[in-house]
Every structure is written in C-alpha cells, then in structure tokens.
Design an enzyme around this catalytic site. Structure first.
Site, PDB file in Angstrom:
ATOM      1  N   SER A   7       8.620  -6.171 -45.685  1.00  0.00           N
ATOM      2  CA  SER A   7       9.997  -6.549 -46.015  1.00  0.00           C
ATOM      3  C   SER A   7      10.410  -7.671 -45.074  1.00  0.00           C
ATOM      4  O   SER A   7       9.843  -7.822 -43.988  1.00  0.00           O
ATOM      5  CB  SER A   7      10.941  -5.349 -45.911  1.00  0.00           C
ATOM      6  OG  SER A   7      10.804  -4.719 -44.657  1.00  0.00           O
ATOM      7  N   GLU A   9      13.778  -9.917 -43.415  1.00  0.00           N
ATOM      8  CA  GLU A   9      15.228  -9.893 -43.140  1.00  0.00           C
ATOM      9  C   GLU A   9      15.772 -11.316 -42.985  1.00  0.00           C
ATOM     10  O   GLU A   9      15.183 -12.131 -42.282  1.00  0.00           O
ATOM     11  CB  GLU A   9      15.456  -9.087 -41.857  1.00  0.00           C
ATOM     12  CG  GLU A   9      16.908  -9.014 -41.440  1.00  0.00           C
ATOM     13  CD  GLU A   9      17.100  -8.053 -40.273  1.00  0.00           C
ATOM     14  OE1 GLU A   9      16.510  -6.947 -40.268  1.00  0.00           O
ATOM     15  OE2 GLU A   9      17.845  -8.427 -39.350  1.00  0.00           O
ATOM     16  N   ASP A 100      27.243  -4.342 -33.372  1.00  0.00           N
ATOM     17  CA  ASP A 100      27.577  -4.545 -31.961  1.00  0.00           C
ATOM     18  C   ASP A 100      29.087  -4.656 -31.832  1.00  0.00           C
ATOM     19  O   ASP A 100      29.736  -5.310 -32.639  1.00  0.00           O
ATOM     20  CB  ASP A 100      26.883  -5.797 -31.421  1.00  0.00           C
ATOM     21  CG  ASP A 100      25.429  -5.498 -31.139  1.00  0.00           C
ATOM     22  OD1 ASP A 100      25.146  -4.414 -30.588  1.00  0.00           O
ATOM     23  OD2 ASP A 100      24.575  -6.320 -31.500  1.00  0.00           O
ATOM     24  N   TYR A 136      15.058   2.413 -31.860  1.00  0.00           N
ATOM     25  CA  TYR A 136      14.864   1.604 -30.646  1.00  0.00           C
ATOM     26  C   TYR A 136      13.717   2.153 -29.796  1.00  0.00           C
ATOM     27  O   TYR A 136      13.944   2.969 -28.899  1.00  0.00           O
ATOM     28  CB  TYR A 136      16.176   1.568 -29.842  1.00  0.00           C
ATOM     29  CG  TYR A 136      17.304   0.981 -30.664  1.00  0.00           C
ATOM     30  CD1 TYR A 136      17.536  -0.386 -30.663  1.00  0.00           C
ATOM     31  CD2 TYR A 136      18.072   1.790 -31.499  1.00  0.00           C
ATOM     32  CE1 TYR A 136      18.532  -0.941 -31.458  1.00  0.00           C
ATOM     33  CE2 TYR A 136      19.067   1.253 -32.300  1.00  0.00           C
ATOM     34  CZ  TYR A 136      19.298  -0.113 -32.270  1.00  0.00           C
ATOM     35  OH  TYR A 136      20.267  -0.653 -33.075  1.00  0.00           O
ATOM     36  N   PHE A 207      18.466 -13.277 -26.421  1.00  0.00           N
ATOM     37  CA  PHE A 207      18.678 -12.217 -27.392  1.00  0.00           C
ATOM     38  C   PHE A 207      18.056 -10.908 -26.894  1.00  0.00           C
ATOM     39  O   PHE A 207      18.637  -9.831 -27.031  1.00  0.00           O
ATOM     40  CB  PHE A 207      18.084 -12.654 -28.735  1.00  0.00           C
ATOM     41  CG  PHE A 207      18.492 -11.776 -29.866  1.00  0.00           C
ATOM     42  CD1 PHE A 207      19.838 -11.527 -30.114  1.00  0.00           C
ATOM     43  CD2 PHE A 207      17.545 -11.164 -30.671  1.00  0.00           C
ATOM     44  CE1 PHE A 207      20.224 -10.699 -31.153  1.00  0.00           C
ATOM     45  CE2 PHE A 207      17.925 -10.330 -31.703  1.00  0.00           C
ATOM     46  CZ  PHE A 207      19.269 -10.098 -31.940  1.00  0.00           C
ATOM     47  N   HIS A 257       8.336  -4.904 -41.122  1.00  0.00           N
ATOM     48  CA  HIS A 257       9.593  -5.575 -41.460  1.00  0.00           C
ATOM     49  C   HIS A 257       9.710  -6.806 -40.562  1.00  0.00           C
ATOM     50  O   HIS A 257       9.689  -6.683 -39.335  1.00  0.00           O
ATOM     51  CB  HIS A 257      10.765  -4.616 -41.198  1.00  0.00           C
ATOM     52  CG  HIS A 257      12.120  -5.198 -41.471  1.00  0.00           C
ATOM     53  ND1 HIS A 257      12.687  -5.235 -42.718  1.00  0.00           N
ATOM     54  CD2 HIS A 257      13.040  -5.759 -40.637  1.00  0.00           C
ATOM     55  CE1 HIS A 257      13.895  -5.783 -42.661  1.00  0.00           C
ATOM     56  NE2 HIS A 257      14.136  -6.117 -41.404  1.00  0.00           N
TER      57      HIS A 257
HETATM   58  C1  LIG Z   1      16.677  -3.297 -38.110  1.00  0.00           C
HETATM   59  C2  LIG Z   1      17.982  -3.693 -37.478  1.00  0.00           C
HETATM   60  C3  LIG Z   1      18.914  -4.406 -38.222  1.00  0.00           C
HETATM   61  C4  LIG Z   1      20.156  -4.757 -37.671  1.00  0.00           C
HETATM   62  N1  LIG Z   1      21.048  -5.451 -38.446  1.00  0.00           N
HETATM   63  C5  LIG Z   1      22.291  -5.725 -37.963  1.00  0.00           C
HETATM   64  C6  LIG Z   1      23.279  -6.352 -38.771  1.00  0.00           C
HETATM   65  O1  LIG Z   1      23.037  -6.699 -39.933  1.00  0.00           O
HETATM   66  N2  LIG Z   1      24.513  -6.555 -38.229  1.00  0.00           N
HETATM   67  C7  LIG Z   1      24.820  -6.190 -36.948  1.00  0.00           C
HETATM   68  O2  LIG Z   1      25.967  -6.393 -36.518  1.00  0.00           O
HETATM   69  N3  LIG Z   1      23.887  -5.607 -36.143  1.00  0.00           N
HETATM   70  C8  LIG Z   1      22.645  -5.365 -36.618  1.00  0.00           C
HETATM   71  N4  LIG Z   1      21.709  -4.737 -35.819  1.00  0.00           N
HETATM   72  C9  LIG Z   1      22.048  -4.443 -34.426  1.00  0.00           C
HETATM   73  C10 LIG Z   1      22.784  -3.102 -34.265  1.00  0.00           C
HETATM   74  O3  LIG Z   1      24.003  -3.116 -34.968  1.00  0.00           O
HETATM   75  C11 LIG Z   1      23.026  -2.884 -32.781  1.00  0.00           C
HETATM   76  O4  LIG Z   1      21.818  -2.620 -32.130  1.00  0.00           O
HETATM   77  C12 LIG Z   1      24.092  -1.863 -32.425  1.00  0.00           C
HETATM   78  O5  LIG Z   1      24.388  -2.002 -31.030  1.00  0.00           O
HETATM   79  C13 LIG Z   1      23.682  -0.414 -32.657  1.00  0.00           C
HETATM   80  O6  LIG Z   1      23.657  -0.122 -33.986  1.00  0.00           O
HETATM   81  P1  LIG Z   1      23.049   1.280 -34.486  1.00  0.00           P
HETATM   82  O7  LIG Z   1      23.252   1.356 -35.938  1.00  0.00           O
HETATM   83  O8  LIG Z   1      21.697   1.491 -33.960  1.00  0.00           O
HETATM   84  O9  LIG Z   1      24.083   2.284 -33.726  1.00  0.00           O
HETATM   85  P2  LIG Z   1      24.034   3.818 -33.363  1.00  0.00           P
HETATM   86  O10 LIG Z   1      22.898   4.512 -33.999  1.00  0.00           O
HETATM   87  O11 LIG Z   1      25.401   4.322 -33.623  1.00  0.00           O
HETATM   88  O12 LIG Z   1      23.743   3.798 -31.792  1.00  0.00           O
HETATM   89  C14 LIG Z   1      24.471   2.936 -30.921  1.00  0.00           C
HETATM   90  C15 LIG Z   1      24.447   3.500 -29.510  1.00  0.00           C
HETATM   91  O13 LIG Z   1      25.282   4.664 -29.435  1.00  0.00           O
HETATM   92  C16 LIG Z   1      24.547   5.789 -28.974  1.00  0.00           C
HETATM   93  N5  LIG Z   1      25.066   6.951 -29.705  1.00  0.00           N
HETATM   94  C17 LIG Z   1      24.879   7.232 -31.024  1.00  0.00           C
HETATM   95  N6  LIG Z   1      25.535   8.373 -31.344  1.00  0.00           N
HETATM   96  C18 LIG Z   1      26.152   8.797 -30.219  1.00  0.00           C
HETATM   97  C19 LIG Z   1      26.992   9.916 -29.900  1.00  0.00           C
HETATM   98  N7  LIG Z   1      27.335  10.811 -30.840  1.00  0.00           N
HETATM   99  N8  LIG Z   1      27.454  10.027 -28.636  1.00  0.00           N
HETATM  100  C20 LIG Z   1      27.131   9.127 -27.678  1.00  0.00           C
HETATM  101  N9  LIG Z   1      26.341   8.047 -27.921  1.00  0.00           N
HETATM  102  C21 LIG Z   1      25.865   7.886 -29.171  1.00  0.00           C
HETATM  103  C22 LIG Z   1      23.084   5.463 -29.272  1.00  0.00           C
HETATM  104  O14 LIG Z   1      22.214   6.187 -28.410  1.00  0.00           O
HETATM  105  C23 LIG Z   1      23.068   3.970 -29.030  1.00  0.00           C
HETATM  106  O15 LIG Z   1      22.994   3.709 -27.661  1.00  0.00           O
HETATM  107  C24 LIG Z   1      20.453  -4.397 -36.327  1.00  0.00           C
HETATM  108  C25 LIG Z   1      19.503  -3.705 -35.567  1.00  0.00           C
HETATM  109  C26 LIG Z   1      18.275  -3.351 -36.124  1.00  0.00           C
HETATM  110  C27 LIG Z   1      17.273  -2.597 -35.292  1.00  0.00           C
END
Ligand SMILES: Cc1cc2nc3c(=O)[nH]c(=O)nc-3n(C[C@H](O)[C@H](O)[C@H](O)COP(=O)(O)OP(=O)(O)OC[C@H]3O[C@@H](n4cnc5c(N)ncnc54)[C@H](O)[C@@H]3O)c2cc1C
Length: 280
Positions: A7, A9, A100, A136, A207, A257
């Site tokens: 895939s 991106e 983020d 991660y 980055f 990916h």
């Molecule tokens: C494949 C991929 C695609 C991405 N695409 C985008 C995109 O299109 N747009 C964008 O803005 N960003 C994107 N990102 C980046 C991503 O949004 C960031 O890494 C963001 O900081 C975390 O997103 P997440 O969905 O992993 O968050 P989460 O899974 O919510 O985790 C974020 C943090 O919070 C912690 N956490 C989770 N749940 C809890 C809880 N209940 N209590 C305390 N801590 C908790 C986790 O351990 C982690 O440190 C992408 C990342 C990847 C790997």
C-alpha cells in the site's frame, strides 16, 4: 519472485501542479497493483476537503482508497459527517488516528485518544469499514513507557481495529520485538511495517526527532556525509531501505506500506530491488 500486498500513502496536494504530480505518481505506483492507496488528514481537519477530493479521485480511477481520519480537536458531529460521506461514497477502509496535537490547541474536542475514535466509528457504522490504526515499534514519543504504549495500542484493537500500520523505523529488530510483544499480549491483527524511503537528510532528521522514529547512529553518520550530495544520499538510502525490506520479507511480514511523500521513483527502485512481483 515474492508477492505480498503493498500500500502507498500520499498527502493531499495543495496546488494544480501538486495534483498533476500525484496523478503521475499513482500511475507509476499502480503497476505494483497495491491493495490500497491512503491519503493523510491534517490535524484538526485542516486538509479535510482536499483529503476527500483526493480519495474520491483515486476511487473514480478504480483504485481502493483509504482516507486517514484524525480526531484531535474534532467533535463527534464532524467525525460522523465524514463517516456518512465516506460510507455513501462506498469507501471501505479508513486509517483512524488521534493526530498530533496542534500547538496552541484550546480544546481537544470530543476525542482524546484514537481508541475512542475507533470505538465511535464501530458504534456508528458497525462493520462497514476496515479500520487501520497506528503502531509504534520504537514507542510513541508521548507514551510514559513502552509497556503502557503497548496497552494503549491494544485498546485500539479491542475497540475494533482490524489491522495496524507502523511508524517507520530503520532497525528491523525493533519491529520484530514489537510484534513478539503484541503476540504475548494477545494482539493477533496484522501489523504492517511502514516504510520511509530516504529522500532528504535534514527533513528526515527533523521529522524523526518529532515522531520518535530512530535513525540509528551508524546510518545518521553515513547520511550526514551526503548532506549536500543528494544523488549519493539517495543511493545509500535505497540500499539501506531495500535491505530493511528484504529482512522484513524474509521474516514473513503480512504486507508493506510505503510513505511516498507523493514520489514514485525511489519506491519503484526499492520494490524492484527486493524482487517483489506485481500482484496478478
Ligand atoms: C501509519 C500512520 C499514519 C498517520 N497518518 C496521520 C495523518 O494522516 N494525520 C495526522 O495528523 N497524523 C498522522 N499520523 C501521526 C499520528 O497522528 C501521531 O503519531 C499521533 O501523535 C498519535 O496518533 P495515534 O492515532 O497513534 O494516537 P493514540 O493511539 O491515541 O496514541 C497517542 C499517545 O497517547 C497514548 N495513549 C493512548 N491512549 C491512552 C490513554 N487511555 N491514557 C494515556 N495515554 C494514552 C499512547 O500511548 C500514545 O503515546 C500517522 C501515524 C502513522 C503511524
């Protein structure tokens, strides 16, 4: 010749030139018969319309397209509006993220973490979407520990995610260890390595510092030498990333990916280097 799903991106382009470039890029990458193309989503909905337009255009061309959705600073109503639109359009796969946290953010919106988004999507749309989430191998930068990060990752799977795509890494052992830990935690969904080709050292270093992906010292030292010599830097990068993909393929990863930065050339070289066949 090996044959596993791939895939790619993309980010949603802003200008007419960017749109034309992306059309050409996906034409070149389409020869590898990817399982899907995904399109990123700017934090706080900043690319909402462009992400949708890009996804719909790819879908109209006959490709499976997966929009990313990030939930930070969004309301439930805003997310639901997107879900309804994508469902009506026949989109079947989403990449569900927290996003983020934008600097100066006043309100986090209705969702704090991606697990809450996954839960909400399942609640509103049942099994319609295949949901990808982020993983991660080198630990998310905000996590208080690797163990907690793994628990938090599991909560996204428990909420209904079908598979995961990892943050990029250059140390295959970090990925293997992460997958082992997931199995020990009863996580049994496919965890697809995210592959970042090396296009530009300064950009990659900045980055990587921000997203918690490690550039190993031996690699940093070699890349630094080529800071002003793009052809040599890219040649080294192609070598390193082809090797990494080779290791991952030998270990039997479910899929790869690629983070394309909307460019096809380097990725095509890597895929050809590792001897991947186009899917029939
Ligand atoms: C494949 C991929 C695609 C991405 N695409 C985008 C995109 O299109 N747009 C964008 O803005 N960003 C994107 N990102 C980046 C991503 O949004 C960031 O890494 C963001 O900081 C975390 O997103 P997440 O969905 O992993 O968050 P989460 O899974 O919510 O985790 C974020 C943090 O919070 C912690 N956490 C989770 N749940 C809890 C809880 N209940 N209590 C305390 N801590 C908790 C986790 O351990 C982690 O440190 C992408 C990342 C990847 C790997």
């Amino acid at each position: 010749m090996k044959n596993i799903p791939l895939s790619f991106e993309f980010f949603p382009p802003k200008t007419a030139d960017g749109i034309a470039n992306l059309r050409e890029t996906r034409k070149q990458l389409a020869v590898f018969k990817p399982e899907f193309f995904s399109v990123t989503f700017g934090a706080g909905g900043s690319t909402r319309d462009r992400t949708m337009e890009t996804v719909y255009e790819m879908q109209a061309e006959g490709y499976d397209a997966a929009p990313h959705i990030s939930c930070i600073s969004s309301s439930k109503e805003e997310i639901l509006e997107l879900l309804v639109a994508y469902k009506e359009q026949g989109i079947k796969r989403l990449v569900a993220l927290r996003g983020d946290v934008p600097s100066g953010l006043v309100s986090a919106g209705d969702f704090k973490y991606a697990a809450e988004l996954v839960h909400y999507i399942r609640q509103e749309t049942g099994d319609w979407f295949h949901l990808e989430v982020a993983a991660y191998p080198e630990v998310h930068p905000e996590a208080i520990s690797a163990a907690k990060d793994l628990d938090n990752f599991k909560s996204k799977i428990d909420a209904g995610a079908n598979s995961a795509i990892t943050q990029y890494f250059y140390n295959a052992d970090a990925y293997f260890k992460f997958v082992d830990d997931c199995v020990k935690h009863g996580i049994d969904v496919p965890i697809v390595p995210g592959i970042m080709p090396i296009y530009n050292y300064t950009q990659l270093a900045r980055f990587s510092d921000a997203c918690g992906a490690e550039i190993p010292r031996w690699l940093r030292k070699r890349l630094e030498v080529y800071a002003d010599d793009l052809p040599s830097l890219r040649a080294l990068g192609v070598d390193v990333v082809s090797n990494l993909c080779g290791q991952l393929l030998s270990a039997g990863v479910p899929s790869l990916h690629f983070y394309t930065l909307n460019q096809a050339g380097i990725i095509s070289t890597i895929i050809n280097n590792i001897g991947l066949d186009s899917k029939p």
